[in-house]
Design an enzyme around this catalytic site. Structure first.
Site, PDB file in Angstrom:
ATOM      1  N   ASP A  49       0.849  -1.203   0.000  1.00 48.71           N
ATOM      2  CA  ASP A  49       0.000   0.000   0.000  1.00 48.71           C
ATOM      3  C   ASP A  49       0.885   1.254   0.000  1.00 48.71           C
ATOM      4  OD1 ASP A  49      -3.054  -0.949   1.262  1.00 48.71           O
ATOM      5  OD2 ASP A  49      -1.351  -2.262   1.594  1.00 48.71           O
ATOM      6  N   THR A 122      -6.957  -4.607   0.702  1.00 55.05           N
ATOM      7  CA  THR A 122      -5.753  -4.992   1.451  1.00 55.05           C
ATOM      8  C   THR A 122      -5.973  -6.273   2.271  1.00 55.05           C
ATOM      9  OG1 THR A 122      -5.051  -2.697   1.555  1.00 55.05           O
ATOM     10  CG2 THR A 122      -4.010  -4.187   3.106  1.00 55.05           C
TER      11      THR A 122
HETATM   12 MG    MG Z   1      -6.397   0.797  -0.057  1.00 53.48          MG
END
Ligand code: MG
Ligand code: AMP
Ligand code: MG
Length: 308
Positions: A49, A122
């Site tokens: 990320d 995620t």
């Molecule tokens: Mg994200």
């Protein structure tokens, strides 16, 4: 004719999303995910990320210093970006094959806001549901989502090629996916895999779908609508943020669908809006009545969301 700001931004966003997808795959291969829990419950961040955001924001801000860019991972992950992480080339195919819609021709960088979700899904990334992962870059003009890119780093086509990039710009069109006709004998709804709760369930029960597809990420769920695999995306919960919905909304609407909150109101995407989509997400594929679905969501669900 010279390329306009929006077309150059779309072209660069396509290139940057692809590069971010490569970074996401490389970090998974390295096994060094370095997972941290963010402030909220059920909200994770990995090195993928952070690095994907660094690549996208540094690349876009270098070429477009006056565009306001808002990324999910905050300002801590936008500086100290090595040169080899910077994407400088716009996607040639996009730029050469498409022309700018009239209403976007004369606008300036200051008129645009870019919303970046460097890795959507995620939870699914950390759990190995890699197909659900997407990179989202959304473009807003006059508070509305008008353009976007969804890159799916783990998509594999029939020739074994990895990764695909979907784009859409209102007034121009969409590309990067195949859309099949929806099965009208069914009503298939897609919703969250990892953020289910009672409100989400009550809204789904009221709609009474023939099938529910529970997958991760706002990007991957909107892909189900784009491809004709689901009729609607229903999420009566406040967890999604503007970076989750800007690109998917623009692409879906450029394709003839609709994305709003669960009461049928469009979200605003100017730079000073609050990040959470507090009134949930309701999206419909082309040829599905959005209003009918808005009417089916129980009043209690709508009220208990807007009281939050
Ligand atoms: Mg994200
Ligand atoms: P999901 O449909 O659960 O995969 O969520 C779509 C997007 O919204 C993802 O980026 C999630 O991280 C985010 N999201 C949804 N619900 C929540 C929640 N309760 N807390 C944090 N993020 C959420
Ligand atoms: Mg997300």
């Amino acid at each position: 004719m010279a390329t306009t700001t929006v077309m150059k931004l779309m072209g660069l966003s396509i290139s940057a999303a692809k590069r971010a997808g490569g970074i996401i795959r490389d970090i998974m291969k390295s096994g060094q995910l370095d997972i941290v829990e963010k402030e909220g419950k059920d909200d994770l961040q990995t090195e993928a990320d952070r690095s994907a955001q660094r690549c996208i924001i540094a690349s876009v801000s270098k070429q477009f210093p006056n565009i306001k860019i808002i990324g999910e991972e905050g300002n801590a992950h936008t500086s100290n970006v090595p040169d080899d992480m910077l994407v400088t080339e716009v996607d040639v195919e996009f730029i050469t094959k498409n022309s700018c819609p009239d209403y976007l021709k004369d606008i300036k960088e200051e008129d645009l806001v870019v919303w970046v979700d460097p890795l959507d899904g995620t939870s699914e990334y950390t759990q190995g549901f890699l197909e659900h992962v997407t990179v989202l870059i959304g473009i807003a003009f006059q508070s509305s989502a008008v353009g976007g890119v969804i890159h799916q780093p783990y998509y594999q086509n029939a020739n074994g090629e990895i990764g695909r990039t979907i784009w859409g710009l209102k007034g121009l069109g969409v590309d990067g996916f195949n859309s099949k006709k929806l099965d009208s004998s069914k009503f298939i709804v897609t919703t969250t895999r990892s953020h289910f709760n009672n409100l989400v369930k009550n809204a789904l029960d009221a709609i009474n779908p023939t099938e529910v597809i529970r997958v991760g990420g706002a990007g991957f769920k909107v892909l189900q609508l784009l491809e004709g695999k689901a009729h609607a995306y229903v999420f009566a919960s406040a967890g999604c943020k503007k970076w989750d919905t800007c690109a998917p909304e623009a692409i879906l609407e450029a394709h003839g669908g609709v994305l709003t909150d669960i009461s049928g109101e469009h979200y605003q995407y100017n730079a000073d809006v609050e990040f959470p989509n507090k009134n949930g997400v309701l999206a419909t594929a082309p040829d599905v009545s959005h209003q009918l679905l808005v009417d089916q969501i129980p009043k209690e669900v709508k009220e208990s969301m807007s009281n939050k």
